[in-house]
Write an enzyme that holds these catalytic residues in place. Structure first.
Site, PDB file in Angstrom:
ATOM      1  CB  THR A  90      -1.149 -22.750  11.666  1.00  0.00           C
ATOM      2  OG1 THR A  90      -2.213 -23.156  10.801  1.00  0.00           O
ATOM      3  CG2 THR A  90       0.087 -23.545  11.343  1.00  0.00           C
ATOM      4  CB  SER A 447      15.795  23.854   5.155  1.00  0.00           C
ATOM      5  OG  SER A 447      15.645  24.976   4.323  1.00  0.00           O
ATOM      6  CB  SER A 519      19.759  13.331   2.592  1.00  0.00           C
ATOM      7  OG  SER A 519      20.909  14.102   2.866  1.00  0.00           O
TER       8      SER A 519
END
Lengths: 612, 297
Positions: A90, A447, A519
């Site tokens: 590894t 918004s 959201s």
């Protein structure tokens, strides 16, 4: 010793891991001649100036040859007269820690290289910690490059003392230190004549005789069901691998999570019928009665497995995208796959020192203890009791990356852990009483798009029709329930989660809930949809940005354009459009009344659809 | 459990995971010994059910005749669904191993495989690749992901922890799955013996007509074989360690006409099995990785 030994080699970048394995293969005459020829050829253009470079045997990928480092796990297979081995070589570099963890999760023993000229380094500690985290309980510390320190005993002894201190932190079953030189071959397969002071075993002979088998497990019988085998009406068997204990024909087993009981009628190992079977075998089990069993259920007998939805786990973060509390993932444990949220990062564990450090975000290659809550009941055990029922991965819902792996430390008892109190007054009862179907109508959009105006008008119309409703918006939520939340990412996610949970409760009370929040992120809305379930209806108010900005009822766009508002959706923060909203309305194309009409009509047709 | 039992249980676990989670799996069947072992494991894994997926043979049209008759016999015997795919375009253009070298392998194997997987819309394909065969395979995961162009990205492999395989993919992506990744050539032979698995007779030494080319013994399997000047087929007792297209498969002289004989020879072998497969040598040590990046299995 007939069983396989799976081991991992790890160490820092230049400790000589690949060279070590290459040398074992070479010395033990385990190389085929064509590989040997290729090795000689490659070495001529390689790095050791014509001498054999054993690491070239292992560093297979082109990119690795170019960079001279091992970036991914390489598996090597060899058999001596005494044992078969699989060696996972590894990468040592910190950047590739996750690849090292892959190798460690597969192995029973770790050979950790320590450079004799440098002693125990931060990386030695990190590698030992990761091996231990992934479940390795047997360690060999190969103190390498003894040739560079003139084979001195005092240097070896010093390292021995440091390793002893290091190991005190970890839970292990066996650990030895062997002084070696991987390039010169000392104590690899033959006893080194240059270290007469060393009387211990050589590396290969030690690996040949070490017993890593688990103690006969006290974990009881557990078998996660992979699939139901139903070739015809006469046969119904549950296929899976026995993870612990044993089962015999006639045993009474319990199906989790349902806790139904049944007797074992038949057991097959592959295509062979047997009376009993033990851990490790791939089996098909038939029961004597028609209990409800599907993929993800666990067959158990006397096991410590619990059914719960909250637990604490050590996570190793593997994703480039950081972990923030509140994020939702797909959790895989055994054969179960469920939605899960990392609720709370308790602390980060400094991989080098083991110290607990406060953190609210976790980056790639970091380890943290986290509280995880699953979206449905999960059958699990602690990792120490049952590796298979205590290990998990988290999958990113959008990129599909394996973001983390983890091991369960403990089940957490909390309110939701208690069995749901069966209530006589059900949601359905309340709905009938109110003469309506509970819904959450989730408005999303920029918004100024008109969400609140439409929601407000819609609520009036519904109420006029005798419906029972509740409108949740920024004012009644932000100022009360969520007033302790700010605007950073974790808070934003928590804000949406709480709104969704409150909406769900109100749905359970039979109410039609309208929510009006920008959201902006797909991920958050998806989580809300998951919490609320079948009652969720997404309404996208798609009024274009230009129109919203032109209206700018609260002067927010102007402020954002002046740079006074950070993270303002549409200006300095993105709005991710819904992909499949149930309803879309645009106030720049239709009047407010028309929008409300559209929504009401669509609600009716949806109700019809969902009835069918 | 001995180590063959462990390897068998691991392979069966992987096959069941794929069958339970992937939308449309297929098992690649190359007729070789590894495919025979894979088929045997699949029959065991789902017993008493038949394997819940079809088998696919990508036929280059240059396979040994004995391989094709073996394939047909086996599919009939076990009642499995065997699909055959031939790259019709390549066939029409007369692409062959004598004139087209590595382009032949690309068109009749790599491209054909891609076409077959796309045509049927398979989302997961089992292969019999083993990590001990070749260096770039040694680094490949058991679940190996392919993008919409079926290419492999070795630098961006998903971490594979314990036995928890992440099988999530998007439409157009696919997975190659290697259940016998951890087996060695010796394990394969020992398992064939233990389980009494049928294999193509070409693996056993027998007198066969061959010519010697660049150190390889190539069998003259039919009259399409082009002989070079001065080449004269001679009968030698040979066997094959790997099977593919007959003009590209080198045989070895051998007396091993039993499984025990083969196992004895394998244990004392002085060359790894891929040296007898001619295609690997084109393009040097990294040729297999290059081909895999391009979509080869």
């Amino acid at each position: 010793m007939d069983a396989l030994l799976k081991f991992i080699t790890c160490g820092s970048v230049d400790d000589g891991k690949s060279t070590l394995i290459g040398h074992i293969l070479y010395d033990a005459k385990l190389l085929f001649t064509d590989q040997e020829q290729a090795l000689v050829l490659d070495s001529k253009v390689g790095s050791r100036g014509g001498a054999l470079d054993y690491s070239l045997l292992l560093d297979g990928l082109m990119a690795e040859r170019e960079q001279g480092i091992t970036i991914d796990v390489a598996y090597r297979y060899f058999t001596t007269e005494n044992r078969s081995f699989i060696a996972a070589d590894t990468p040592g570099h910190e950047e590739y820690t996750r690849n090292m963890a892959v190798g460690a999760s597969f192995a029973d023993l770790a050979v950790i290289l320590v450079d004799a000229s440098q002693g125990v380094l931060t990386q030695t500690r990190r590698h030992t910690r990761i091996c231990s985290l992934m479940g390795i309980r047997h360690f060999v510390f190969a103190v390498n490059k003894m040739d560079l320190v003139n084979y001195r005993e005092d240097i070896f002894k010093k390292i021995q003392r440091d390793i002893k201190v290091l190991l005190a932190e970890f839970n292990y079953k066996s650990a030895v230190l062997i002084p070696v030189s991987a390039t010169e071959g000392d104590n690899i397969t033959r006893k080194s004549l240059r270290m007469p002071w060393y009387h211990g075993p050589q590396l290969l002979s030690y690996l040949e005789q070490i017993d890593v088998s688990e103690d006969p497990s006290d974990a009881g019988f557990t078998m996660p069901v992979q699939r139901v085998c139903r070739p015809d009406l006469t046969f119904r068997g549950f296929q899976g691998q026995i993870e612990s204990g044993e089962a015999a024909v006639g045993d009474e087993i319990t199906v989790l999570p349902s806790r139904e009981k049944a007797l074992v009628a038949d057991i097959y190992e592959g295509d062979r019928r047997v009376e009993r079977s033990t851990a490790g075998h791939a089996v098909t089990i038939c029961l004597d009665s028609e209990v409800d069993v599907s993929r993800g259920c666990i067959l158990t007998k006397n096991s410590g497995a619990v059914v719960n939805s909250i637990f604490n786990a050590d996570l190793l973060w593997m994703d480039d995208i950081k972990l923030v509390a509140g994020k939702n993932y797909i959790l895989k444990l055994g054969t179960q796959s469920v939605p899960a949220t990392v609720m709370n990062i308790k602390y980060k564990i400094d991989v080098n020192t083991g110290k607990e450090v406060y953190a609210d975000m976790i980056y790639k290659n970091e380890i943290a203890l986290c509280e995880i809550v699953t979206g449905s009941r999960l059958v699990f055990d602690t990792f120490d009791n049952n590796n298979a029922l205590g290990s998990l991965i988290l999958i990113d819902r959008i990129t599909h990356a394996t973001s983390a792996c983890g091991v369960i430390r403990e089940s957490v008892s909390r309110g939701t852990d208690l069995t749901w109190h069966t209530m006589d007054i059900t949601k359905q009862f309340r709905e009938r009483q109110m003469g309506q179907k509970a819904r959450t109508i989730w408005f999303t959009g920029l918004s100024g798009a008109g969400k609140s105006t439409i929601a407000n008008e819609l609520e009036k119309r519904l109420t006029a029709n005798g419906r029972h409703t509740m409108l949740l918006d920024g004012d009644n939520i932000r100022l009360g329930l969520n007033k302790n939340l700010g605007f950073k990412e974790a808070d934003r996610i928590e804000n949406i989660r709480r709104i969704a949970e409150v909406a769900k409760l109100m749905n359970d009370a039979g109410l039609i809930v309208l929510t009006s929040f920008i959201s902006p992120f797909v991920r958050d809305r998806r989580q809300a949809r998951e919490i609320i379930g079948g009652d969720f209806i997404e309404v996208y108010v798609s009024t274009p940005l230009e129109d919203c900005e032109r209206r700018d009822p609260k002067g927010l766009y102007a402020a954002a354009r002046r740079g006074e508002l950070a993270h303002f959706t549409g200006i300095s923060s993105p709005y991710e459009k819904p992909e499949n909203p149930e309803i879309t309305v645009d106030t720049s194309k239709n009047s407010m009344e028309e929008c409300v009409d559209i929504i009401l009509k669509k609600l009716e047709s949806l109700a019809e659809e969902r009835k069918n | 459990m001995n180590h063959l039992d462990e390897l068998e249980a691991e392979a069966i676990y992987i096959m069941r995971e794929v069958a339970a989670q992937c939308e449309k799996p297929v098992m690649l069947y190359s007729i070789g010994k590894d495919s025979s072992v894979m088929l045997h494991l699949a029959l065991k894994a789902f017993y008493p059910e038949k394997p819940p997926f079809p088998f696919l043979h990508v036929n280059t049209t240059w396979k040994f005749q004995e391989m094709i008759s073996f394939r047909d016999k086996v599919s009939e015997k076990y009642g499995i669904e065997m699909l055959e795919y031939i790259n019709k375009e390549g066939l029409a253009q007369g692409i062959n191993p004598f004139d087209h070298g590595s382009a032949y392998t690309d068109i009749m194997k790599t491209q054909a495989l891609k076409q077959a997987l796309n045509q049927y819309g398979f989302t997961a394909a089992f292969g019999g690749g083993r990590r001990d065969e070749e260096k770039s395979r040694a680094k490949e995961r058991i679940f190996s992901f392919r993008n919409f162009e079926q290419a492999w990205d070795p630098k961006n492999q998903r971490p594979e922890m314990w036995k928890l395989f992440n099988t999530e993919i998007y439409k157009g992506e696919s997975i190659r799955v290697f259940p016998i990744s951890n087996w060695t050539e010796k394990d394969i032979w020992q398992y064939i013996k233990r389980e009494n698995i049928e294999i193509v007779p070409l693996y056993f030494a027998a007198p066969r007509p061959v010519v010697e080319r660049e150190g390889n013994l190539i069998m003259v399997d039919d009259d399409r074989m082009r002989l070079k000047e001065g080449e004269e087929p001679v009968i030698k007792k040979v066997r094959f360690r790997t099977l593919g297209c007959y003009p590209l498969s080198g045989g070895v002289e051998s007396e091993a006409d039993t499984l025990d004989g083969i196992i004895r020879e394998t244990l004392s072998a002085v060359s790894s099995e891929r040296t007898s497969r001619v295609i690997d040598k084109d393009g040097g040590a990294a040729s297999m990785e290059k081909r895999k990046r391009e979509g080869y299995f």
